[in-house]
Scaffold this motif. Structure first.
Motif, PDB file in Angstrom:
ATOM      1  N   GLY A  87       0.805  -1.218   0.000  1.00 37.05           N
ATOM      2  CA  GLY A  87       0.000   0.000   0.000  1.00 37.05           C
ATOM      3  C   GLY A  87       0.836   1.266   0.000  1.00 37.05           C
ATOM      4  N   LEU A  88       1.912   1.277   0.793  1.00 39.85           N
ATOM      5  CA  LEU A  88       2.759   2.472   0.853  1.00 39.85           C
ATOM      6  C   LEU A  88       3.494   2.709  -0.459  1.00 39.85           C
ATOM      7  CD1 LEU A  88       4.226   2.151   4.470  1.00 39.85           C
ATOM      8  CD2 LEU A  88       2.514   3.786   3.653  1.00 39.85           C
ATOM      9  N   ASP A  89       3.941   1.632  -1.112  1.00 36.42           N
ATOM     10  CA  ASP A  89       4.618   1.797  -2.391  1.00 36.42           C
ATOM     11  C   ASP A  89       3.661   2.353  -3.450  1.00 36.42           C
ATOM     12  OD1 ASP A  89       6.846   0.862  -1.189  1.00 36.42           O
ATOM     13  OD2 ASP A  89       7.130  -0.880  -2.470  1.00 36.42           O
ATOM     14  N   ILE A  90       2.440   1.824  -3.480  1.00 36.56           N
ATOM     15  CA  ILE A  90       1.462   2.318  -4.450  1.00 36.56           C
ATOM     16  C   ILE A  90       1.084   3.760  -4.129  1.00 36.56           C
ATOM     17  CG2 ILE A  90      -0.893   2.004  -5.323  1.00 36.56           C
ATOM     18  CD1 ILE A  90      -0.535  -0.991  -4.909  1.00 36.56           C
ATOM     19  N   TRP A  91       0.939   4.094  -2.868  1.00 34.13           N
ATOM     20  CA  TRP A  91       0.608   5.459  -2.471  1.00 34.13           C
ATOM     21  C   TRP A  91       1.736   6.430  -2.827  1.00 34.13           C
ATOM     22  CZ3 TRP A  91       1.961   8.483   2.199  1.00 34.13           C
ATOM     23  CH2 TRP A  91       1.179   9.635   2.312  1.00 34.13           C
ATOM     24  N   ALA A  92       3.001   5.901  -2.795  1.00 33.78           N
ATOM     25  CA  ALA A  92       4.141   6.750  -3.141  1.00 33.78           C
ATOM     26  C   ALA A  92       4.305   6.941  -4.641  1.00 33.78           C
ATOM     27  CB  ALA A  92       5.425   6.165  -2.551  1.00 33.78           C
ATOM     28  N   GLY A  99       4.071  -2.542  -6.886  1.00 33.83           N
ATOM     29  CA  GLY A  99       3.729  -2.544  -5.475  1.00 33.83           C
ATOM     30  C   GLY A  99       3.385  -3.928  -4.955  1.00 33.83           C
TER      31      GLY A  99
END
Length: 256
Positions: A87-92, A99
């Motif tokens: 989730g954090l990779d996709i949000w970044a 992700g």
């Protein structure tokens, strides 16, 4: 009270018996060396390491119904951290597939780490782990090494006791108060757990004193490590190193 996991290994074959008989000092060295490079290992090598760790757990009887709670907690731990990574990779700003791949890779590495830790705990009693740690720490801490070893042994011993106590408390509360609100559960179970563990602490203190474990002489190894025991640990590490080098060279060739 439910069955205490990871304290009663049941070897299923020759591999399980060999892991139980192996001295704790080589196993600690293997865990330390592999743990330092686990996050840099390429996925093909990590895959073989995961298979070995899973086979070792199975050989020691770790995949039993009695340990079901422990494995469910491990699965939840891996799932949460893998999902957060994804989730954090996709949000970044990463792509969806990238992700998902990053989250899956973190899940594999965490799974390998947990399987290796469970193998070490299953194949080595808390006292033997303490003896091995005291042997490594004696050149650094001198006469104080046995205190660290005793603390580690008690911690390893208390973790499954606490897990078993939580399972027993949850089961008892479900049977006696089926409609108990979850807010009340969050308050009652920790309070009851503290009471159970406080009684267990007194019992373990008496056990330590009765076995004369509160002195430096109790934490000295009874024998030296055999050369074949060191070889059983160092040879797999050398094989992993050679495979890593070969894969690195192949990667360089492919990129060129």
């Amino acid at each position: 009270m439910t069955f205490i996991p990871l304290l009663a290994p049941t070897p299923r074959d020759g591999l399980g018996r060999a892991l139980l008989a192996l001295d704790a000092r080589p196993k600690l060295a293997f865990a330390l060396l592999v743990g330092m490079v686990l996050w840099q290992l390429p996925l093909p090598i990590l895959f073989f390491l995961t298979l070995f760790a899973g086979a070792s757990c199975r050989a020691l009887g770790g995949f039993t119904r009695a340990n079901g709670t422990l494995w469910r907690m491990a699965f939840l731990f891996v799932s949460v951290w893998s999902g957060l990574k994804c989730g954090l990779d996709i949000w970044a700003g990463a792509e969806l597939l990238a992700g998902l791949g990053a989250g899956a890779e973190l899940g594999v590495r965490l799974t390998t780490l947990l399987l290796l830790g469970f193998t070490l705990t299953l194949s080595t009693s808390p006292r033997r782990l303490g003896l091995g740690l005291a042997w490594y720490l004696r050149p650094v801490l001198g006469s104080r090494a046995w205190k660290t070893a005793l603390a580690l042994s008690l911690m390893i011993h208390f973790l499954p006791l606490a897990l078993a106590a939580v399972g027993g408390l949850r089961q008892g509360l479900t049977m006696r108060w089926p409609d108990c609100p979850w807010t009340t559960r969050l308050r009652l179970i920790p309070l009851a757990l503290l009471r159970v563990l406080s009684q267990t602490t007194w019992t373990q203190t008496l056990a330590v004193a009765a076995r004369d474990l509160d002195c430096p002489e109790a934490w000295r190894p009874e024998r030296a490590v055999k050369p074949e025991e060191w070889a059983a640990v160092l040879i797999p590490i050398l094989v992993l190193g050679v495979l890593w080098g070969v894969l690195s060279q192949l990667g360089l060739i492919l990129t060129e």
